[in-house]
Design an enzyme around this catalytic site. Sequence first.
Site, PDB file in Angstrom:
ATOM      1  N   GLY A  78       4.655 -38.448 -69.731  1.00  0.00           N
ATOM      2  CA  GLY A  78       5.433 -38.893 -70.890  1.00  0.00           C
ATOM      3  C   GLY A  78       4.575 -39.730 -71.829  1.00  0.00           C
ATOM      4  O   GLY A  78       4.598 -39.528 -73.055  1.00  0.00           O
ATOM      5  N   ARG A 111       8.200 -35.706 -74.764  1.00  0.00           N
ATOM      6  CA  ARG A 111       7.746 -35.930 -73.380  1.00  0.00           C
ATOM      7  C   ARG A 111       7.462 -34.632 -72.626  1.00  0.00           C
ATOM      8  O   ARG A 111       6.520 -34.553 -71.839  1.00  0.00           O
ATOM      9  CB  ARG A 111       8.829 -36.711 -72.599  1.00  0.00           C
ATOM     10  N   ARG A 162      -3.104 -41.684 -57.496  1.00  0.00           N
ATOM     11  CA  ARG A 162      -1.998 -41.892 -58.442  1.00  0.00           C
ATOM     12  C   ARG A 162      -2.583 -42.151 -59.820  1.00  0.00           C
ATOM     13  O   ARG A 162      -3.448 -43.027 -59.975  1.00  0.00           O
ATOM     14  CB  ARG A 162      -1.109 -43.064 -58.010  1.00  0.00           C
ATOM     15  N   ASN A 178      14.294 -38.597 -59.773  1.00  0.00           N
ATOM     16  CA  ASN A 178      14.058 -38.020 -61.103  1.00  0.00           C
ATOM     17  C   ASN A 178      15.291 -37.354 -61.725  1.00  0.00           C
ATOM     18  O   ASN A 178      15.313 -37.081 -62.922  1.00  0.00           O
ATOM     19  CB  ASN A 178      12.906 -37.004 -61.075  1.00  0.00           C
ATOM     20  N   ARG A 212       2.191 -48.014 -56.914  1.00  0.00           N
ATOM     21  CA  ARG A 212       3.382 -47.854 -56.072  1.00  0.00           C
ATOM     22  C   ARG A 212       3.316 -46.527 -55.325  1.00  0.00           C
ATOM     23  O   ARG A 212       2.669 -45.594 -55.787  1.00  0.00           O
ATOM     24  CB  ARG A 212       4.644 -47.774 -56.954  1.00  0.00           C
ATOM     25  N   THR A 236      13.640 -37.398 -55.734  1.00  0.00           N
ATOM     26  CA  THR A 236      15.108 -37.430 -55.681  1.00  0.00           C
ATOM     27  C   THR A 236      15.638 -38.380 -56.756  1.00  0.00           C
ATOM     28  O   THR A 236      16.779 -38.254 -57.195  1.00  0.00           O
ATOM     29  CB  THR A 236      15.597 -37.897 -54.289  1.00  0.00           C
ATOM     30  N   ASP A 266       1.412 -39.073 -62.517  1.00  0.00           N
ATOM     31  CA  ASP A 266       2.169 -39.960 -63.401  1.00  0.00           C
ATOM     32  C   ASP A 266       1.509 -40.052 -64.779  1.00  0.00           C
ATOM     33  O   ASP A 266       0.285 -39.966 -64.892  1.00  0.00           O
ATOM     34  CB  ASP A 266       2.237 -41.351 -62.745  1.00  0.00           C
TER      35      ASP A 266
HETATM   36  C1  FPP Z   1       5.597 -38.048 -64.035  1.00  0.00           C
HETATM   37  O1  FPP Z   1       5.213 -38.420 -65.348  1.00  0.00           O
HETATM   38  C2  FPP Z   1       5.631 -36.578 -63.915  1.00  0.00           C
HETATM   39  C3  FPP Z   1       6.684 -35.838 -63.468  1.00  0.00           C
HETATM   40  C4  FPP Z   1       7.958 -36.428 -63.004  1.00  0.00           C
HETATM   41  C5  FPP Z   1       6.633 -34.359 -63.439  1.00  0.00           C
HETATM   42  C6  FPP Z   1       5.340 -33.790 -62.914  1.00  0.00           C
HETATM   43  C7  FPP Z   1       5.394 -32.307 -62.982  1.00  0.00           C
HETATM   44  C8  FPP Z   1       4.380 -31.523 -63.412  1.00  0.00           C
HETATM   45  C9  FPP Z   1       3.072 -32.022 -63.851  1.00  0.00           C
HETATM   46  C10 FPP Z   1       4.580 -30.047 -63.384  1.00  0.00           C
HETATM   47  C11 FPP Z   1       4.096 -29.466 -62.085  1.00  0.00           C
HETATM   48  C12 FPP Z   1       4.423 -28.044 -61.995  1.00  0.00           C
HETATM   49  C13 FPP Z   1       4.533 -27.321 -60.849  1.00  0.00           C
HETATM   50  C14 FPP Z   1       4.882 -25.903 -60.889  1.00  0.00           C
HETATM   51  C15 FPP Z   1       4.350 -27.907 -59.513  1.00  0.00           C
HETATM   52  P1  FPP Z   1       6.237 -39.271 -66.216  1.00  0.00           P
HETATM   53  O2  FPP Z   1       7.148 -38.360 -66.933  1.00  0.00           O
HETATM   54  O3  FPP Z   1       6.929 -40.273 -65.334  1.00  0.00           O
HETATM   55  O4  FPP Z   1       5.299 -40.002 -67.214  1.00  0.00           O
HETATM   56  P2  FPP Z   1       5.523 -41.469 -67.837  1.00  0.00           P
HETATM   57  O5  FPP Z   1       5.442 -42.434 -66.694  1.00  0.00           O
HETATM   58  O6  FPP Z   1       4.390 -41.616 -68.794  1.00  0.00           O
HETATM   59  O7  FPP Z   1       6.861 -41.467 -68.505  1.00  0.00           O
END
Ligand code: FPP
Length: 250
Positions: A32, A42, A197, A77, A203, A75, A29
């Site tokens: 972004g 992001r 996490r 996302n 969570r 699911t 996490d």
């Molecule tokens: C959550 O951060 C991250 C994700 C939903 C995507 C994670 C995916 C990768 C790191 C790529 C992995 C690649 C492979 C090939 C397995 P967020 O976007 O929710 O961050 P935020 O909470 O700061 O908005």
Amino acid sequence: MTVKQSKLQELPVDLDQNRLPHHVAVIMDGNGRWAKKRGLPRIMGHQQGVDALKDLLRCCKDWGVPALTAYAFSTENWGRPLEEVDFLMTLFERVLRRELQEMMAENVKIRFVGNLESLPQSLQLEIDRGMKDTQNNRGIQFTVATNYGGRQEILQACKAIAAHVHQGLLHPDDINEELFESHLYTAGLSHPDLLIRTSGEMRLSNFLLWQMAYAEIYVTDTLWPDFDRTQFHLALSAYQHRERRFGKVM
Ligand code: FPP
């Protein structure tokens, strides 16, 4: 020097190699927020997140943690902006294609768990190829949860079992934990011992709900793209200071 010796040398001296988790799960996490802090879009956070994941995988291999599972796409996302979802799907596909050769060289066995049938066709093809090509590798087990939801996983297991009962193939009394687990996406995988996490949220976010009943949870404020070996060392150190009782009195 054997591979095993060099692996032991690399494990930080304060960590006990006999008490390492067998399986680490990560909720990556904060991508972004990492990008926003730098005035970047992001998607750049996700891009950077791939490098952090690659390094963690290599670190698990170097230090002797045999299984790593990463939550790449839930699911839920799909509710993100279309451009971000598209970027992530393309990123998974590109990374898989690019890294397959290296995974083979490093003896990584990759597996995807989740509702894979709803993913773009071209990504499904890369997933199939990655899983097939690495299926006999005996190094680290790397599992990627993609279009994954813990509740959905449990529901689909219930439906499969109910169908077997309905067809008379199974008696309700025969349903036990072992049978149930054999219908989960993760059938055959050990349960995670440690969940990490990043970015401070406390969570589970629908991740491996059944499998993590007794996982130790470690939350760090570090944003995922900044999660490095030093951070992993801290997580393992915290894990080794926990007393795992599994509901019993020690
Ligand atoms: C959550 O951060 C991250 C994700 C939903 C995507 C994670 C995916 C990768 C790191 C790529 C992995 C690649 C492979 C090939 C397995 P967020 O976007 O929710 O961050 P935020 O909470 O700061 O908005």
